[in-house]
Write a protein that holds these residues in place. Structure first.
Motif, short mmCIF file in Angstrom:
data_model
loop_
_atom_site.label_atom_id
_atom_site.label_comp_id
_atom_site.label_asym_id
_atom_site.label_seq_id
_atom_site.Cartn_x
_atom_site.Cartn_y
_atom_site.Cartn_z
N GLY A 33 0.86 -1.38 -0.61
CA GLY A 33 -0.02 -0.05 -0.06
C GLY A 33 0.80 0.83 0.15
O GLY A 33 1.58 1.62 1.14
N VAL A 34 -0.21 2.30 -0.85
CA VAL A 34 1.34 3.67 -1.26
C VAL A 34 -0.32 4.41 -0.65
O VAL A 34 -0.77 4.19 -1.14
CB VAL A 34 2.31 3.41 -2.07
N THR A 35 -0.03 5.97 -0.96
CA THR A 35 -0.59 6.86 -0.75
C THR A 35 0.08 7.81 -2.23
O THR A 35 0.82 8.12 -1.53
CB THR A 35 -0.84 7.77 0.43
N VAL A 36 -0.56 8.02 -2.70
CA VAL A 36 -0.33 9.41 -3.32
C VAL A 36 -1.48 10.73 -3.44
O VAL A 36 -2.40 10.66 -3.21
CB VAL A 36 -1.35 9.11 -5.20
N PRO A 37 0.17 11.42 -2.88
CA PRO A 37 -0.45 12.38 -2.18
C PRO A 37 -0.83 13.72 -3.02
O PRO A 37 -1.56 13.97 -4.49
CB PRO A 37 0.63 13.68 -2.05
N ALA A 38 -1.75 14.39 -2.00
CA ALA A 38 -2.94 15.00 -3.00
C ALA A 38 -2.16 16.26 -3.26
O ALA A 38 -1.28 16.53 -3.10
CB ALA A 38 -3.86 15.62 -1.69
N GLY A 39 -2.98 16.30 -4.67
CA GLY A 39 -2.65 17.27 -5.12
C GLY A 39 -1.08 17.40 -6.34
O GLY A 39 -0.75 17.84 -7.17
N ILE A 86 -5.00 9.63 -2.20
CA ILE A 86 -5.37 8.67 -3.01
C ILE A 86 -4.61 7.34 -2.28
O ILE A 86 -3.25 6.91 -2.66
CB ILE A 86 -4.98 8.18 -4.28
N GLN A 87 -5.51 6.24 -1.89
CA GLN A 87 -5.12 5.11 -1.49
C GLN A 87 -4.76 3.65 -2.83
O GLN A 87 -5.16 3.71 -3.33
CB GLN A 87 -5.34 4.48 -0.15
N THR A 88 -3.48 3.44 -2.75
CA THR A 88 -3.79 2.80 -4.37
C THR A 88 -1.96 1.43 -3.56
O THR A 88 -1.35 1.55 -2.99
CB THR A 88 -2.74 3.12 -5.77
#
Length: 319
Positions: free
Chosen positions: A235-241, A250-252
């Protein structure tokens, strides 16, 4: 007169031989490398080009160039066929290649060795905001770009869709490179696209500049399910912006891009290459922000193939 002409002919022959010989000697003193990357709209290509420049500027006699390809699966086969000397590959695809599994069943790649881990590759499912796609199940019946043939992105798309009970029979799949998928999204010819790349991805930025997009998000239970079946994906997070219009985290899931070498490359050359990468890291960062993730602390994280002895010798020195 005849003797003079004969002498001139002999002299000319000797001069030609001298030029050819000197050229041959010069060529023997150079190392020519092809670095297999990916499509020009992804992250592999600019990173590969930056690595080639670092090699050329810091290793005597080096002549390296980045080669645009279909990415991971094709790159593994190029290494197998000794058509390139170095390649950037997803760590899951590299693992399948050396084990002779999945796409490589019956074609085990036994001549691939690791150099270093590079950066996390994020699986991004980009959808048009007006396509009414909120979950994986909503992809059914939609026009979906699943990646270029022979790419790691396509392998990931197929695996993830299958985990959610979706096959290509359930969607209108289109085998497109990152750049092609971006163009089709912008022209509203497809509804969604799978991309596996470092963020921000140029192709996604291009689409976000022309129309509203969203990134499909995985829940905690989704990430747990994916990781259980595909342990390379975490799991990783695409940061806002990160992209225009994507205003929330967004979690992907993501895997790791690694740099590999054809096994017959000499220990000395691979040692010099590994040293050049880490001693000139800022040049890579200046070329692409994703190179911030290339560090000695993470150099062996996600490395799924045996290290080349030349790379091992460098890491033994500095770690």
């Amino acid at each position: 007169m005849l003797k003079s002409k004969k002498f001139l002919v002999i002299l000319a022959v000797f001069m030609i031989l001298a030029v050819v010989l000197s050229g041959s000697i010069a060529a023997q003193g150079r190392t020519f490398l092809s670095i297999a990357t990916g499509g020009t709209a992804g992250t592999y290509y600019p990173i590969g080009g930056a690595i080639a420049s670092v090699f050329n500027n810091n290793i005597e006699g080096m002549n390296a160039s980045a080669q645009s390809t279909g990415a991971s699966v094709e790159n593994a086969r190029l290494i197998y066929n000794q058509e390139v000397e170095v390649a950037i590959i997803q760590n899951d695809i590299a693992s399948y290649a050396v084990a002779g599994e999945n796409q490589f069943e019956g074609n085990q790649v036994t001549n691939m060795k690791g150099i270093t881990a590079l950066y996390p590759e994020v699986i991004q499912i980009v959808v048009r905001a007006d396509a009414n796609i909120e979950t994986m199940e909503d992809l059914k019946g939609k026009r979906v770009a699943v990646g270029a043939p022979g790419s790691g992105a396509e392998a990931n798309a197929s695996q993830i869709l299958n985990l959610f009970g979706i096959t290509y029979d359930d969607i209108n799949e289109d085998y497109l490179s990152f750049g092609e998928a971006a163009g089709r999204l912008s022209d509203r010819q497809i509804d969604a696209a799978f991309l596996t790349a470092g963020i921000p991805t140029a192709a996604v930025m291009d689409v976000a500049a022309t129309q509203d997009i969203e990134l499909l998000e995985f829940s905690d239970s989704d990430v747990e399910k994916i990781n259980e079946e595909l342990p390379f994906l975490t799991g990783v997070t695409v940061p806002a912006g990160t992209y225009s219009g994507v205003d929330n985290d967004i979690q992907t899931v993501a895997l790791q891009a690694i740099l590999v070498a054809e096994a017959s490359l000499s220990d000395e050359v691979v040692y010099d290459m590994t040293k050049a990468i880490f001693e000139n890291r800022q040049s890579l960062v200046d070329a692409h922000s994703r190179a911030n993730d290339i560090t000695l602390d993470t150099a062996l994280e996600g490395m799924t193939v045996e290290l080349h002895p030349g790379a091992r010798a460098y890491f033994d020195e500095v770690m």
